[in-house]
Design an enzyme around this catalytic site. Structure first.
Site, PDB file in Angstrom:
ATOM      1  CD  GLU A  60       3.188   2.914 -11.415  1.00  0.00           C
ATOM      2  OE1 GLU A  60       4.126   3.540 -10.877  1.00  0.00           O
ATOM      3  OE2 GLU A  60       3.107   1.672 -11.376  1.00  0.00           O
ATOM      4  CG  HIS A 129      -2.609  -5.373  -5.157  1.00  0.00           C
ATOM      5  ND1 HIS A 129      -1.727  -4.849  -4.255  1.00  0.00           N
ATOM      6  CD2 HIS A 129      -1.844  -5.907  -6.142  1.00  0.00           C
ATOM      7  CE1 HIS A 129      -0.489  -5.080  -4.661  1.00  0.00           C
ATOM      8  NE2 HIS A 129      -0.533  -5.705  -5.811  1.00  0.00           N
TER       9      HIS A 129
END
Lengths: 336, 401
Positions: A60, A129
């Site tokens: 990321e 999530h």
């Protein structure tokens, strides 16, 4: 007008941006052949090629950090962070680089980077999530933070974000990805409501209810239920979380005298605190009651079988409305 | 994948290198990985020019005049460094990161770059900035506290130096991906230290650079110390050896040998221009001064170590070579000294006459387009300042009332 899901509306907006500006490039994990884990980028690599829609290695910080380099080179990168909870490895690049390079270079270097983040809960996922990390970014100067609450906005705001010369975090309410709505694909994003403006969704006289992203639908449902009890709620979709467009909120609270703010993120240091404080500063003599926050709890996002207790639902929002109105509510009799 | 049969310096980027997909290294651009081998060296510490079968080629065009010019560059940047350190000691600068001992690494690589190459550096590459033609006043703005960045990056094709360790390696890799997309044959080069190789960003940058075969050069100056932490704390293997794990060929070069550094950098740049992807260079040098002027290396460093490295000094080494060639005349020495003094004097003048920033400047350039929150704060602060009747001078640390 066509009926599109949220996910397809964002896809259509991305497609328009790719078509209109050859400097737009998409970067992210699994966004190519797979079309993203939510299929938001479905078909774009096939149509625009591997150099416009780039499947990246799993890193990321690198996805955002290379976007910085591309922006230096004149590109307008749109990066996808696969899930909200995966954004933290990129935190330094976002807050120390993306946010500050325009300031650091006294305007010489533009960072027109759009960071797409599927966020929020309600889809029964494991941890990492379902998070709502928006406050980390609204606290960082140099970033614009927006979210969308209907497919039409999803379609136009993604294009506005990409066209914006400032970096934009574009939070996508993932539990609404499959909701359908009318989308005018011929709408020109330049003449649509700018992404940094809030929108009043219902006209009301008793309470101002501020929501954004996934909770806008819940807030509208709450307003509808309240109307059955004779309570008139003015629902405002904040849309932009940084900066917040306070003018419509101020105007509404001056009319209703009562403010309820709701979000999924935890309460402490959240955007609701900021809105409550700002409105108190600006509307103190118009307020009939203290502003009320109806938010997620200050806990790590819970396991999915209990997540609906954490997420503000219609009834919790109505309970908050009752508090603002001084009607009997769950906290009645409790002082302080 | 194949490349054009063009020579060093005039290479074209192969058409099929424009797509940043997973790419293979063209055979013609492959470089022998020398990471495990000895240091590449072309000038011994005593100033003897030694030949090298592979690297002589890359500096074959360097004339005696150019050697003198490299000597001048290194002397000038050492002089700049000394002057800036003095300015810090005199309270004109808040901080300064000295490059003493790393002149060959910076000049050797900086002079190998083309104008359209783009540099992403740390805060210590002031010698590289000098090679890019930086205005010396700009060099000091950040350290005087007058700005967050010294110059317009596009004016010298060098990004604002990075203080977060290693973050710039990703920016260089992304920029290089952009070069690939544009079909250009420029190269991005990123400078970082030995400590940075422990950072995640540097490792992620190497993953991306290798995956996309991006035209980027990783220039690691191993100066042996990350503030007080020795390089052995960062790595149990030679830093150059790390690159092979990413599929990136690497070179280990004597960082105090300006010719060897130039040869290695030229090789890596040429390789990148020809579509051969990234190269990692470990320039083995030594930070002879402190990490910054706020640091005290005597607390953690053995004086003998400094003495050993002083014997390998990059400037006296090149002076030794010039002397052996009989071109280090008293006149040349004087000429170089005069130039260095003049540059230092000009820098000092620029520093002390730098206009003071104005209070309302802090609100500028946060965003490129108006932000309603900030406009409100700016307006309120302007009113506050105006309430003193003398906006510019109203606020001091002690308070104005």
């Amino acid at each position: 007008m066509t009926q599109l899901t949220f996910a397809r509306a964002i896809n259509a907006g991305l497609r328009k941006s790719l078509e209109n500006d050859p400097k737009v490039v998409l970067l992210g994990e699994d966004i190519g052949a797979l079309g993203g884990v939510f299929r938001v980028t479905d078909g774009l690599q096939k149509d625009f090629g591997m150099h416009r829609v780039v499947d990246t290695p799993l890193a990321e910080s690198a996805i955002v950090g290379t976007a910085v380099g591309l922006a230096y080179r004149g590109y307008r990168p749109v990066v996808e962070i696969q899930f909200d909870g995966f954004i933290y490895p990129a935190f330094d690049q976002i807050v120390s680089q993306v946010a500050k390079l325009h300031y650091r270079t006294r305007g010489a270097v533009k960072m027109p980077i759009t960071i797409r983040v599927p966020f929020g809960g309600g889809i029964g996922s494991p941890e990492h999530h379902s998070e709502s990390p928006e406050a980390y970014f609204t606290h960082t100067s140099g970033l614009r933070v927006v979210t969308v609450a209907n497919p039409q906005d999803a379609f136009t705001v993604i294009q506005q974000a990409i066209a914006c010369d400032d970096p934009v975090l574009y939070f996508e309410p993932k539990r609404r990805y499959h909701d359908k709505g009318e989308v005018d694909e011929s709408a020109d994003p330049r003449s649509a409501l700018p992404m940094d403006k809030a929108r009043v969704l219902t006209d009301g006289s008793d309470v101002t209810l501020v929501a954004y992203g996934p909770l806008v639908k819940t807030a509208l449902d709450a307003a509808s239920a309240a109307a059955d009890e004779g309570i008139s709620i003015e629902v405002i979709d904040l849309r932009s979380l940084a900066p917040v467009d306070y003018e419509p909120v101020v105007a509404s609270v001056r009319k209703t005298g009562r403010l309820v703010v709701t979000h999924e993120a935890g309460q402490s240091g959240g955007l609701g605190a900021e809105v409550a404080a700002s409105i108190t500063e600006r509307c103190f003599y118009h307020l009939e009651a203290a502003p009320v926050r109806v938010t997620g709890f200050d806990i790590p996002y819970p396991y999915s079988k209990l997540e609906m207790h954490h997420l503000p639902g219609l009834d919790r929002i109505l309970d908050g409305v009752d508090r603002a109105l001084g009607r009997p509510n769950s906290l009645s009799g409790l002082e302080g | 994948m194949s490349t054009d049969e063009t020579g060093p310096g005039g290479a074209k980027t192969p058409e099929n290198a424009r797509t940043p997909g997973i790419a293979e290294t063209p055979e013609s651009a492959k470089t022998p990985d020398r990471s495990g081998g000895d240091l590449v060296q072309l000038i011994t510490p005593s100033g003897e020019r030694i030949s090298h079968p592979e690297f002589d080629f890359w500096v074959r065009d360097i004339t005696d005049d150019q050697l003198c010019s490299l000597f001048e560059d290194m002397t000038v940047i050492r002089r700049i460094d000394v002057e800036a350190t003095a300015l810090q000691r005199q309270g004109e600068l808040a901080l300064w990161p000295p490059l003493l001992g790393q002149e060959a690494a910076q000049i050797g690589s900086g002079r190998a770059l083309r104008a359209d190459d783009f540099v992403f550096s740390s805060y210590r590459e002031n010698g590289v900035a000098y090679c890019r033609g930086v205005d010396l006043t700009d060099l000091l703005r950040v350290w005087r506290g007058n700005a967050s960045g010294g110059w317009d990056p596009y004016s010298i094709n060098m990004a604002t130096p990075q203080i977060i360790i290693g973050a710039q390696t990703l920016h260089a890799t992304g920029y290089a991906m952009g070069i690939q997309n544009d079909g250009a044959d420029a190269v991005a080069i990123t400078y970082f230290g030995d400590g940075a190789t422990s950072e995640g960003d540097v490792n992620e940058a190497m993953v991306f650079a290798a995956s996309f075969q991006a035209p980027v050069v990783f220039f690691c100056t191993n100066n042996h110390w990350a503030i007080s932490e020795p390089v052995r704390l960062q790595s149990h293997i030679q830093l150059a050896d790390r690159a092979s794990g990413f599929g990136i060929p690497s070179l280990r070069v004597d960082g105090n040998d300006v010719l060897a550094v130039m040869a290695a950098t030229r090789l890596a740049l040429d390789r990148a221009r020809r579509g051969g992807g990234p190269t990692f260079i470990e320039a083995v040098s030594y930070r002879m001064g402190p990490h910054t002027t706020a640091d005290d290396p005597t607390r953690y460093r053995d004086a003998n170590e400094l003495e050993d490295w002083a014997a390998k000094d990059p400037i006296s080494r090149l002076a030794g070579l010039l002397d052996r060639k009989g071109i280090l005349t008293a006149e040349l020495r004087q000429q170089v000294k005069d130039k260095a003094d003049a540059v230092a004097s000009e820098m000092r003048r620029g520093c002390t006459t730098m206009p003071e920033p104005q209070p309302m400047d802090i609100f500028k350039h946060v965003y490129s387009t108006p932000n309603s929150w900030l406009e409100r704060q700016q307006d309120h602060y302007a009113r506050y300042l105006a309430s003193f009747g003398d906006p510019a001078g109203a606020v001091s640390e002690e308070g104005a009332r």
